[in-house]
Scaffold this active site. Structure first.
Site, short mmCIF file in Angstrom:
data_model
loop_
_atom_site.label_atom_id
_atom_site.label_comp_id
_atom_site.label_asym_id
_atom_site.label_seq_id
_atom_site.Cartn_x
_atom_site.Cartn_y
_atom_site.Cartn_z
N HIS A 156 58.83 -10.00 107.89
CA HIS A 156 59.15 -10.96 108.97
C HIS A 156 58.72 -12.38 108.61
O HIS A 156 58.44 -13.19 109.49
CB HIS A 156 58.48 -10.57 110.29
N SER A 277 65.78 -37.56 94.85
CA SER A 277 66.53 -38.09 95.98
C SER A 277 66.86 -39.55 95.69
O SER A 277 66.09 -40.24 95.01
CB SER A 277 65.69 -37.98 97.25
N LYS A 283 60.71 -37.00 96.16
CA LYS A 283 61.42 -35.73 96.23
C LYS A 283 61.66 -35.08 94.87
O LYS A 283 61.91 -35.73 93.88
CB LYS A 283 62.78 -35.90 96.94
N GLU A 290 69.71 -24.03 95.53
CA GLU A 290 70.49 -24.23 96.76
C GLU A 290 71.98 -24.04 96.51
O GLU A 290 72.71 -23.47 97.32
CB GLU A 290 70.24 -25.64 97.33
#
Ligand code: ARG
Length: 458
Positions: A156, A277, A283, A290
């Site tokens: 979970h 970024s 970043k 992704e």
């Protein structure tokens, strides 16, 4: 140019219809399979005296020159052709004259396209299997280096029990091993030769389908000619195996994305497999992972599109079936690219063991072991569970952890507690003692690694 099928009609079609009908833009990637299939066909026609041996040799010679010219780029694909099959036959006739026109005896584009697809997917399957194996090697190597690295295991997405990172990685190795099995298994059903089914009903010529199939490396032939030209199950199975593989890569990606976040900081990807970024200087994004996660949706789409295309089709061939190609090829390309990027990404992934260990120290993930301790001292599990739960609740209220309670404090909950409890609930003990087959102990992980490497023959 007049169509090769001019006859019943004048073969003059509207430009819009031509463009709409043409598949050369995407089926030209099967030119090699098409030429090799045609060479085997000509050879069989010659062997069975359906055409003369000399004619067969001339055709085979012409085809091999076409193949060489296509490979070298000397011959360009004619994008106005209807499809790759028409293009190659047209080119053959252009080069050889009338003898080229004999190639299409005792076959049809319907069995020809099914043959080409099977040959193409057979090769694609082999390539994908090799790429998955390479990834498994990377995952397994990383697991071996981390067979004793302690981290929290989750259910979970809540910290559950201590595990080793090696164990976690080996779960992915097992998933990928099943993918290898699945591709190897479905390859058997790809490797059935449809050629000789002709348009749908077989042929009146005395062909030898098995000779042609054997020459092309097929293990069997389609035993029903209608099925031979109508069957695209092998594409669906292939896409389904691709979808499952992508689902595995996507779950892995999702975890990598989580692990690289500041909240986790369990791993760091190499600079070569991350991006920055354009506005936020701090970043370091896990774009590759992704994208793999994102591309999973498109491979599922390829599978659903083909299933939907096929669901209402009457037997035998229908032009709808030309729609099998773009999605299937898209899945081939996508899966290959994802595997190519994944293996080096895993190779360069730095494991931040201290952060994993720190996270494992929080969240009471040794509470099960505390309960097991009492069970081993003679308490029924449910009672032990209740006592341990109460201790955890009290710890949370007082801001303590299980390791920081004194023995006196423990004794208030149960007289069964003794000094050996601290050893029993240490994270190292928790993982080292999970020796059940398939469990998280370093010894068990070693066995899993050995098993996977044995399967891969590495
Ligand atoms: N381009 C077609 C396809 O991909 C080849 C088969 C054409 N057959 C036919 N009867 N029109 O399906």
């Amino acid at each position: 140019m007049a169509k090769m099928w001019t006859g019943r009609t004048d073969g003059v079609t509207d430009k819009i219809a031509d463009d709409f009908n043409s598949s050369i833009a995407f089926d030209s990637r099967m030119y090699k399979q098409d030429v090799l299939g045609s060479m085997a066909h000509a050879s069989m026609l010659g062997a069975k005296n359906i055409i003369t041996k000399e004619e067969a040799d001339i055709i085979i010679g012409g085809l091999s020159e076409i193949l060489a010219d296509l490979d070298s780029g000397k011959l360009e694909i004619d994008m106005t052709a209807e499809d790759v099959h028409m293009f190659i036959e047209q080119e053959l006739t252009k080069r050889l004259g009338d003898v080229g026109k004999k190639l299409h005896t005792a076959r049809s584009r319907n069995d020809q396209v099914a043959l080409d697809m099977r040959m193409y997917l057979r090769d694609a399957t082999d390539e994908i299997v090799n790429k998955i194996k390479k990834l498994i090697v990377e995952v397994t190597d990383k697991a071996e280096a981390n067979k004793s690295t302690i981290m929290p295991g989750y259910t979970h997405l809540q910290r559950a029990q201590p595990i080793t990172f090696g164990h976690h990685l080996m779960a992915y190795a097992m998933m990928l091993l099943r993918d290898v099995d699945r591709f190897i298994d479905l390859r058997k059903r790809i490797n059935v030769c449809p050629i000789g089914s002709c348009a749908l009903a077989g042929t009146t010529y005395d062909t030898d389908r098995r000779m042609e199939a054997a020459a092309l490396g097929f293990e069997d032939i389609a035993l029903n000619s209608i099925d031979g030209v109508s069957d695209r199950d092998f594409c669906v199975e292939f896409l389904s195996a691709c979808s499952l593989l992508m689902m595995h890569l996507s779950r892995f990606s999702e975890e990598i994305i989580l692990w690289t976040s500041w909240e986790f900081k369990f791993v760091e990807l190499s600079d070569a497999f991350t991006t920055g970024s354009s506005i936020m200087p701090q970043k370091k994004n896990s774009d590759m992972a992704e994208l793999v996660r994102g591309k999973t949706g498109r491979v599922y789409g390829d599978l659903m599109a083909l299933l939907t295309t096929l669901k209402g089709l009457p037997l035998a061939y229908n032009k709808d079936m030309q729609e099998d190609k773009e999605g299937t090829f898209d899945a081939v390309d996508t899966v290959k690219m994802c595997l190519d990027v994944f293996a080096p990404m895993i190779n360069g992934m730095k494991v931040i063991k201290e952060n994993m260990h720190l996270a494992a120290q929080k969240g009471f993930i040794n509470a099960t072991d505390l309960a097991d301790y009492l069970v081993k001292k003679g308490l029924p599990f449910r009672s032990a569970y209740k006592i341990s739960g109460t201790i955890v609740g009290d710890c949370i209220a007082s801001g303590k952890v299980l390791e920081s309670l004194t023995l006196e404090e423990y004794k208030k909950y149960s007289e069964l507690f003794d000094n050996d409890l601290y050893e029993a609930i240490s994270l190292e003990t928790c993982v080292n003692k999970r020796i059940s087959e398939g469990g998280t102990s370093p010894k068990s992980v070693e066995k899993q690694i050995e098993f996977v490497r044995g399967k891969l023959n590495v």
